[in-house]
Design a protein around this motif. Structure first.
Motif, PDB file in Angstrom:
ATOM      1  N   GLN A 246       0.750  -1.293   0.144  1.00  0.00           N
ATOM      2  CA  GLN A 246      -0.075  -0.025  -0.064  1.00  0.00           C
ATOM      3  C   GLN A 246       0.897   1.249  -0.176  1.00  0.00           C
ATOM      4  OE1 GLN A 246      -3.132  -0.120   2.955  1.00  0.00           O
ATOM      5  NE2 GLN A 246      -3.839  -2.260   2.226  1.00  0.00           N
ATOM      6  N   GLY A 247       2.130   1.130  -0.204  1.00  0.00           N
ATOM      7  CA  GLY A 247       2.926   2.303  -0.067  1.00  0.00           C
ATOM      8  C   GLY A 247       3.776   2.498  -1.589  1.00  0.00           C
ATOM      9  N   ASP A 248       3.357   1.106  -2.246  1.00  0.00           N
ATOM     10  CA  ASP A 248       3.960   1.082  -3.873  1.00  0.00           C
ATOM     11  C   ASP A 248       5.410   1.390  -3.835  1.00  0.00           C
ATOM     12  OD1 ASP A 248       1.539   1.016  -4.633  1.00  0.00           O
ATOM     13  OD2 ASP A 248       1.204   2.972  -5.167  1.00  0.00           O
ATOM     14  N   SER A 249       6.179   0.665  -2.735  1.00  0.00           N
ATOM     15  CA  SER A 249       7.474   0.936  -2.498  1.00  0.00           C
ATOM     16  C   SER A 249       8.211  -0.246  -1.925  1.00  0.00           C
ATOM     17  CB  SER A 249       7.800   2.127  -1.436  1.00  0.00           C
ATOM     18  OG  SER A 249       7.203   1.642   0.063  1.00  0.00           O
ATOM     19  N   VAL A 250       9.508  -0.239  -2.005  1.00  0.00           N
ATOM     20  CA  VAL A 250      10.419  -1.421  -1.429  1.00  0.00           C
ATOM     21  C   VAL A 250      11.297  -0.728  -0.308  1.00  0.00           C
ATOM     22  CG1 VAL A 250      12.442  -2.781  -1.711  1.00  0.00           C
ATOM     23  CG2 VAL A 250      10.512  -2.756  -3.420  1.00  0.00           C
ATOM     24  N   ALA A 251      11.195  -1.213   0.935  1.00  0.00           N
ATOM     25  CA  ALA A 251      12.192  -0.936   1.936  1.00  0.00           C
ATOM     26  C   ALA A 251      13.335  -1.291   1.886  1.00  0.00           C
ATOM     27  CB  ALA A 251      11.294  -1.013   3.410  1.00  0.00           C
ATOM     28  N   VAL A 252      14.554  -0.843   2.164  1.00  0.00           N
ATOM     29  CA  VAL A 252      15.770  -1.451   2.180  1.00  0.00           C
ATOM     30  C   VAL A 252      16.096  -1.485   3.704  1.00  0.00           C
ATOM     31  CG1 VAL A 252      18.148  -1.704   1.220  1.00  0.00           C
ATOM     32  CG2 VAL A 252      16.230  -0.824  -0.113  1.00  0.00           C
ATOM     33  N   ILE A 253      16.328  -2.716   4.147  1.00  0.00           N
ATOM     34  CA  ILE A 253      16.968  -2.870   5.526  1.00  0.00           C
ATOM     35  C   ILE A 253      18.363  -3.282   5.643  1.00  0.00           C
ATOM     36  CG2 ILE A 253      16.775  -3.872   7.720  1.00  0.00           C
ATOM     37  CD1 ILE A 253      13.796  -4.717   6.883  1.00  0.00           C
ATOM     38  N   ASP A 254      19.255  -2.374   6.390  1.00  0.00           N
ATOM     39  CA  ASP A 254      20.496  -2.830   6.739  1.00  0.00           C
ATOM     40  C   ASP A 254      20.624  -3.877   7.638  1.00  0.00           C
ATOM     41  OD1 ASP A 254      23.220  -2.835   7.539  1.00  0.00           O
ATOM     42  OD2 ASP A 254      23.457  -0.980   8.490  1.00  0.00           O
ATOM     43  N   ALA A 255      20.992  -4.937   7.415  1.00  0.00           N
ATOM     44  CA  ALA A 255      20.927  -6.155   8.362  1.00  0.00           C
ATOM     45  C   ALA A 255      21.774  -6.177   9.563  1.00  0.00           C
ATOM     46  CB  ALA A 255      21.198  -7.414   7.794  1.00  0.00           C
ATOM     47  N   HIS A 256      22.867  -5.399   9.408  1.00  0.00           N
ATOM     48  CA  HIS A 256      23.668  -5.086  10.717  1.00  0.00           C
ATOM     49  C   HIS A 256      23.012  -4.264  11.864  1.00  0.00           C
ATOM     50  CE1 HIS A 256      26.714  -7.248   8.580  1.00  0.00           C
ATOM     51  NE2 HIS A 256      26.721  -6.554   7.619  1.00  0.00           N
ATOM     52  N   SER A 257      22.173  -3.071  11.344  1.00  0.00           N
ATOM     53  CA  SER A 257      21.855  -2.048  12.271  1.00  0.00           C
ATOM     54  C   SER A 257      20.017  -2.275  12.431  1.00  0.00           C
ATOM     55  CB  SER A 257      21.724  -0.739  11.730  1.00  0.00           C
ATOM     56  OG  SER A 257      21.326  -0.643  10.638  1.00  0.00           O
ATOM     57  N   ASN A 258      19.534  -3.281  11.584  1.00  0.00           N
ATOM     58  CA  ASN A 258      18.186  -3.503  11.526  1.00  0.00           C
ATOM     59  C   ASN A 258      17.356  -2.309  11.702  1.00  0.00           C
ATOM     60  OD1 ASN A 258      17.949  -6.366  11.578  1.00  0.00           O
ATOM     61  ND2 ASN A 258      18.436  -6.411  13.917  1.00  0.00           N
ATOM     62  N   LYS A 259      17.981  -1.314  10.571  1.00  0.00           N
ATOM     63  CA  LYS A 259      17.146  -0.171  10.337  1.00  0.00           C
ATOM     64  C   LYS A 259      17.065   0.053   8.765  1.00  0.00           C
ATOM     65  CE  LYS A 259      19.129   2.554  14.182  1.00  0.00           C
ATOM     66  NZ  LYS A 259      17.665   2.558  14.864  1.00  0.00           N
TER      67      LYS A 259
END
Length: 324
Positions: A246-259
């Motif tokens: 519903q945001g028409d997007s892809v979130a990219v997470i840094d796996a080290h910081s979990n942000k």
């Protein structure tokens, strides 16, 4: 002189052949289920072009690909069946009835077993890929969806949407060993390349649960976008990609910081997502656009859009490296 020219031509043809073989060695293909047109679009990821469209059963949703077997398996929700595609020739070679509501698909590491989540019957079914016979079924939780096997094939992880947990199935014992509580309505899941972390997307909680597979404990919860659905990881596991329908997007997470370190605008209602190691690109099935969005993983930028079929979903690991 004529002989020299002839030899030059032969050498030129040989070099062209070798270049073609080298390109083929790194070729991979994406198999996109199109729920609205009852088909699968095959994308050559080296060229980002659809090279085949294959008619399958009614309401195709889930996908699992075995490069070693040269097979792709498709769950057809409306016809309650599994279509088997010969990926070398891009044609359906068989379709077997399953019953219930088949959604998620996953293969055992040796490719001998296909695991299918039956959404309405709250079970997972093990199917013999050689014969198509149902070997056994296991009660899981409410509305099972995404699933995958551990790297060693011992465990099967299943997202139970309506019971808000991940079922850990011991495949040796053929029973649920543990339920891991996560956020509301988990759906898509993925393991990192090392097999040490499991990422579960919580649709109604707008989050991703990070699970340590050694302890089966949630170690972090990462907020993402609106109505997240599916998840993929990059080559080394340092980046995690989540579709926000519903945001028409892809979130990219840094796996080290979990942000979340980036949010990338893609097509309308993005669902299935997969990372292609050969091209370092992310492929996103956009249900609302009847297309696949292509993201350059190096820059986190949208690179292109590829027209597919109606209501593209591609739920599962839909990219496989070509076998040779």
């Amino acid at each position: 002189m004529i002989q020299i020219d002839f030899m030059k031509r032969i050498l030129h043809l040989f070099l062209l052949l070798m270049a073609g073989l080298a390109g083929t060695a790194h070729a991979s293909f994406a198999y996109i289920t199109n729920q609205g047109s009852n088909s699968v679009s095959v994308i050559d990821t080296a060229r980002d072009q659809v090279v085949a469209t294959i008619a399958v059963g009614k309401g195709p949703v889930g996908i699992a690909v075995s490069a070693g077997q040269q097979r792709a398996y498709v769950s057809n929700v409306d016809s309650q069946s599994i279509s088997v595609i010969d990926t070398q020739h891009n044609r359906v070679v068989r379709e077997f009835a399953l019953g219930g509501s088949p959604v998620g698909l996953a293969l055992s590491p040796d490719g001998k077993d296909l695991y299918v989540t039956d959404w309405f019957s709250n079970r997972v079914v093990a199917v013999d890929t050689a014969s198509g016979e149902q070997r056994y079924s296991i009660a899981t939780g409410e509305a099972p969806a995404g699933l995958l096997t551990s790297r060693d094939g011992r465990f099967l992880y299943i997202a139970n949407r309506d019971s808000n947990d991940i079922a850990v199935v011991d495949l040796h014992e053929r029973k649920v060993a543990r339920h891991i509580a996560v956020g509301k309505h988990p759906f898509g899941i993925v393991l990192n390349p090392q097999g040490t972390l499991l990422y579960a997307v919580n649709v109604y909680a707008n989050s991703v649960s990070v699970i340590d597979t050694n302890t089966n404990a949630v170690t972090a919860t990462v907020g993402v976008g609106d109505h997240p659905y599916c998840v993929a990881v990059g080559r080394d596991g340092s980046r995690v990609y989540v579709t926000n329908t519903q945001g028409d997007s892809v979130a990219v997470i840094d796996a080290h910081s979990n942000k979340v370190i980036a949010t990338i605008a893609v097509g309308s209602v993005p669902e299935g997502i997969a990372f292609d190691a050969g091209t370092n690109k992310i492929y996103v099935a956009s249900w609302g656009d009847n297309a696949v969005s292509v993201i350059d993983a190096a820059s986190n930028k949208l690179a292109s859009s590829i027209a597919t079929g109606s209501q593209s979903r591609a739920f599962g690991q839909f990219i496989a490296q070509a076998s040779h």
